[in-house]
Design a protein around this motif. Sequence first.
Motif, PDB file in Angstrom:
ATOM      1  N   MET A  36      -6.255  36.577  24.588  1.00 37.69           N
ATOM      2  CA  MET A  36      -5.338  35.762  25.385  1.00 37.69           C
ATOM      3  C   MET A  36      -4.253  35.231  24.464  1.00 37.69           C
ATOM      4  SD  MET A  36      -6.122  32.086  27.230  1.00 37.69           S
ATOM      5  CE  MET A  36      -7.256  32.687  28.468  1.00 37.69           C
ATOM      6  N   ALA A  37      -3.006  35.617  24.732  1.00 36.98           N
ATOM      7  CA  ALA A  37      -1.880  35.138  23.931  1.00 36.98           C
ATOM      8  C   ALA A  37      -1.105  34.101  24.717  1.00 36.98           C
ATOM      9  CB  ALA A  37      -0.969  36.298  23.553  1.00 36.98           C
ATOM     10  N   GLY A  38      -0.675  33.048  24.030  1.00 42.71           N
ATOM     11  CA  GLY A  38       0.092  32.002  24.696  1.00 42.71           C
ATOM     12  C   GLY A  38       0.769  31.100  23.689  1.00 42.71           C
ATOM     13  N   ARG A  39       1.728  30.301  24.159  1.00 42.70           N
ATOM     14  CA  ARG A  39       2.503  29.446  23.259  1.00 42.70           C
ATOM     15  C   ARG A  39       1.839  28.112  22.977  1.00 42.70           C
ATOM     16  NH1 ARG A  39       8.513  29.203  25.621  1.00 42.70           N
ATOM     17  NH2 ARG A  39       7.345  28.607  27.492  1.00 42.70           N
ATOM     18  N   THR A  55     -10.547  35.415  23.406  1.00 40.08           N
ATOM     19  CA  THR A  55     -10.074  34.922  22.118  1.00 40.08           C
ATOM     20  C   THR A  55      -8.600  34.571  22.237  1.00 40.08           C
ATOM     21  OG1 THR A  55     -11.641  36.293  20.887  1.00 40.08           O
ATOM     22  CG2 THR A  55      -9.709  35.496  19.692  1.00 40.08           C
ATOM     23  N   PHE A  56      -8.228  33.367  21.802  1.00 41.61           N
ATOM     24  CA  PHE A  56      -6.844  32.922  21.912  1.00 41.61           C
ATOM     25  C   PHE A  56      -6.096  33.168  20.609  1.00 41.61           C
ATOM     26  CE2 PHE A  56      -3.539  29.656  21.448  1.00 41.61           C
ATOM     27  CZ  PHE A  56      -2.814  29.868  22.619  1.00 41.61           C
ATOM     28  N   ILE A  57      -4.890  33.721  20.728  1.00 41.64           N
ATOM     29  CA  ILE A  57      -3.990  33.858  19.591  1.00 41.64           C
ATOM     30  C   ILE A  57      -2.647  33.251  19.993  1.00 41.64           C
ATOM     31  CG2 ILE A  57      -2.760  35.427  18.046  1.00 41.64           C
ATOM     32  CD1 ILE A  57      -5.054  37.373  18.247  1.00 41.64           C
ATOM     33  N   GLU A  64      10.093  38.138  17.924  1.00 41.81           N
ATOM     34  CA  GLU A  64       9.625  39.497  17.673  1.00 41.81           C
ATOM     35  C   GLU A  64       8.493  39.541  16.652  1.00 41.81           C
ATOM     36  OE1 GLU A  64      11.425  43.860  16.226  1.00 41.81           O
ATOM     37  OE2 GLU A  64      12.745  42.116  16.438  1.00 41.81           O
ATOM     38  N   GLY A  65       8.619  38.793  15.576  1.00 42.20           N
ATOM     39  CA  GLY A  65       7.597  38.813  14.535  1.00 42.20           C
ATOM     40  C   GLY A  65       6.248  38.318  15.020  1.00 42.20           C
ATOM     41  N   GLN A  66       6.245  37.352  15.949  1.00 44.15           N
ATOM     42  CA  GLN A  66       4.975  36.852  16.473  1.00 44.15           C
ATOM     43  C   GLN A  66       4.297  37.885  17.371  1.00 44.15           C
ATOM     44  OE1 GLN A  66       4.748  32.822  17.959  1.00 44.15           O
ATOM     45  NE2 GLN A  66       6.349  32.108  16.573  1.00 44.15           N
ATOM     46  N   VAL A  67       5.093  38.639  18.130  1.00 44.03           N
ATOM     47  CA  VAL A  67       4.524  39.720  18.938  1.00 44.03           C
ATOM     48  C   VAL A  67       3.910  40.779  18.023  1.00 44.03           C
ATOM     49  CG1 VAL A  67       5.028  41.543  20.604  1.00 44.03           C
ATOM     50  CG2 VAL A  67       6.153  39.319  20.810  1.00 44.03           C
ATOM     51  N   GLN A  68       4.630  41.133  17.004  1.00 45.93           N
ATOM     52  CA  GLN A  68       4.142  42.125  16.046  1.00 45.93           C
ATOM     53  C   GLN A  68       2.839  41.660  15.400  1.00 45.93           C
ATOM     54  OE1 GLN A  68       7.066  43.004  13.041  1.00 45.93           O
ATOM     55  NE2 GLN A  68       6.131  44.949  12.476  1.00 45.93           N
ATOM     56  N   SER A  69       2.777  40.377  15.030  1.00 46.22           N
ATOM     57  CA  SER A  69       1.569  39.843  14.399  1.00 46.22           C
ATOM     58  C   SER A  69       0.392  39.820  15.363  1.00 46.22           C
ATOM     59  CB  SER A  69       1.844  38.425  13.889  1.00 46.22           C
ATOM     60  OG  SER A  69       2.793  38.435  12.851  1.00 46.22           O
ATOM     61  N   LEU A  70       0.652  39.448  16.622  1.00 48.10           N
ATOM     62  CA  LEU A  70      -0.405  39.433  17.644  1.00 48.10           C
ATOM     63  C   LEU A  70      -1.084  40.793  17.753  1.00 48.10           C
ATOM     64  CD1 LEU A  70      -1.845  38.468  20.330  1.00 48.10           C
ATOM     65  CD2 LEU A  70       0.235  39.234  21.507  1.00 48.10           C
ATOM     66  N   ASN A 118       9.181  44.441  22.974  1.00 53.95           N
ATOM     67  CA  ASN A 118       8.513  44.414  21.679  1.00 53.95           C
ATOM     68  C   ASN A 118       7.004  44.565  21.805  1.00 53.95           C
ATOM     69  OD1 ASN A 118      10.835  44.121  20.031  1.00 53.95           O
ATOM     70  ND2 ASN A 118      10.938  41.939  20.550  1.00 53.95           N
ATOM     71  N   GLY A 119       6.427  44.054  22.904  1.00 57.62           N
ATOM     72  CA  GLY A 119       5.002  44.257  23.122  1.00 57.62           C
ATOM     73  C   GLY A 119       4.654  45.732  23.170  1.00 57.62           C
ATOM     74  N   ILE A 120       5.425  46.474  23.940  1.00 55.52           N
ATOM     75  CA  ILE A 120       5.181  47.915  24.031  1.00 55.52           C
ATOM     76  C   ILE A 120       5.481  48.596  22.697  1.00 55.52           C
ATOM     77  CG2 ILE A 120       5.880  50.048  25.179  1.00 55.52           C
ATOM     78  CD1 ILE A 120       6.574  48.315  27.645  1.00 55.52           C
ATOM     79  N   LYS A 121       6.623  48.259  22.127  1.00 63.98           N
ATOM     80  CA  LYS A 121       7.060  48.896  20.877  1.00 63.98           C
ATOM     81  C   LYS A 121       5.998  48.811  19.788  1.00 63.98           C
ATOM     82  CE  LYS A 121      10.580  48.428  17.253  1.00 63.98           C
ATOM     83  NZ  LYS A 121      11.834  47.732  16.852  1.00 63.98           N
ATOM     84  N   TYR A 122       5.396  47.632  19.633  1.00 61.65           N
ATOM     85  CA  TYR A 122       4.455  47.445  18.535  1.00 61.65           C
ATOM     86  C   TYR A 122       3.011  47.745  18.915  1.00 61.65           C
ATOM     87  CZ  TYR A 122       8.340  45.395  16.012  1.00 61.65           C
ATOM     88  OH  TYR A 122       9.550  45.209  15.384  1.00 61.65           O
ATOM     89  N   ALA A 123       2.707  47.832  20.203  1.00 58.81           N
ATOM     90  CA  ALA A 123       1.332  48.142  20.609  1.00 58.81           C
ATOM     91  C   ALA A 123       1.031  49.628  20.585  1.00 58.81           C
ATOM     92  CB  ALA A 123       1.066  47.596  22.020  1.00 58.81           C
TER      93      ALA A 123
END
Length: 259
Positions: A36-39, A55-57, A64-70, A118-123
């Motif tokens: 589960m991703a959230g701000r 699990t929360f992240i 963009e960098g936070q999406v990549q890290s997730l 970015n979610g798609i790009k990095y996933a």
Amino acid sequence: MFFSLENKIAVVTGGQQGVGFAVCKRFSEAGATVIMAGRNSDGKGEEAAKAINATFIKTDVSVEGQVQSLLKDTYDRYGRIDILVNNAAVILPESDIQDLDTEKAKKLFDTNFFGYFNGIKYAVEYMPNGSSIINISSNAGVQAFPGYSAYNASKGAINSLTKTVALELADRNIRVNAICPGSIDTPMLYLPGCENELKMAHYCWPLGRPCKPEEVAALAHFLACDDCQFITGEDIQIDGGYSAGIGRLGLKRWIGEAE
């Protein structure tokens, strides 16, 4: 078992409340390992995740960098990502385009479009063949609503992105679909400036009510599972019949013949 998500690794953005939480809960109950991703950074995200065995992240998808890290963090923990649900979104109060602040519109796109992009790009590099990407869009991306030019445009862009990426990933059998709900009964629907949307749900949706988050989650569950192998590149409207026309109940309410 039909519609099982056993042994699937699922990432859901905007998962702390509303549609995102409903999706996380449904996926967890179907056997998936859910990220589960959230701000939210005050502990509520962790509490929400713990309540449904997820699990929360902490992630701001406009960065963009936070999406990549997730996505890299999920891969490092579990070795793959089987399901990605791009859901995190924001909306601006109703405003005609000449009164809309351009910088606010750009920030909306950072979340509503580039968060998905970015979610798609990095996933994709972490997803095995046969995986599923689900973009929570809106019927506002199919039919325009006055006063929401930036929001409408962001959702239309998501629908176009969905079709394009579905074609690009078809040789890997990675299915990419968009869910396009009408008004959803979440806190976003009750924000100041959304009063007209509430009226539309009452008068215009043939079923006479907003969509429930759990109803969106049910469709996401179907699109995520291995039983659904031949649907890709679709923007599926789930709008209580609005795309078919205005129903009798709404007309009766309009002229005062129904509550």
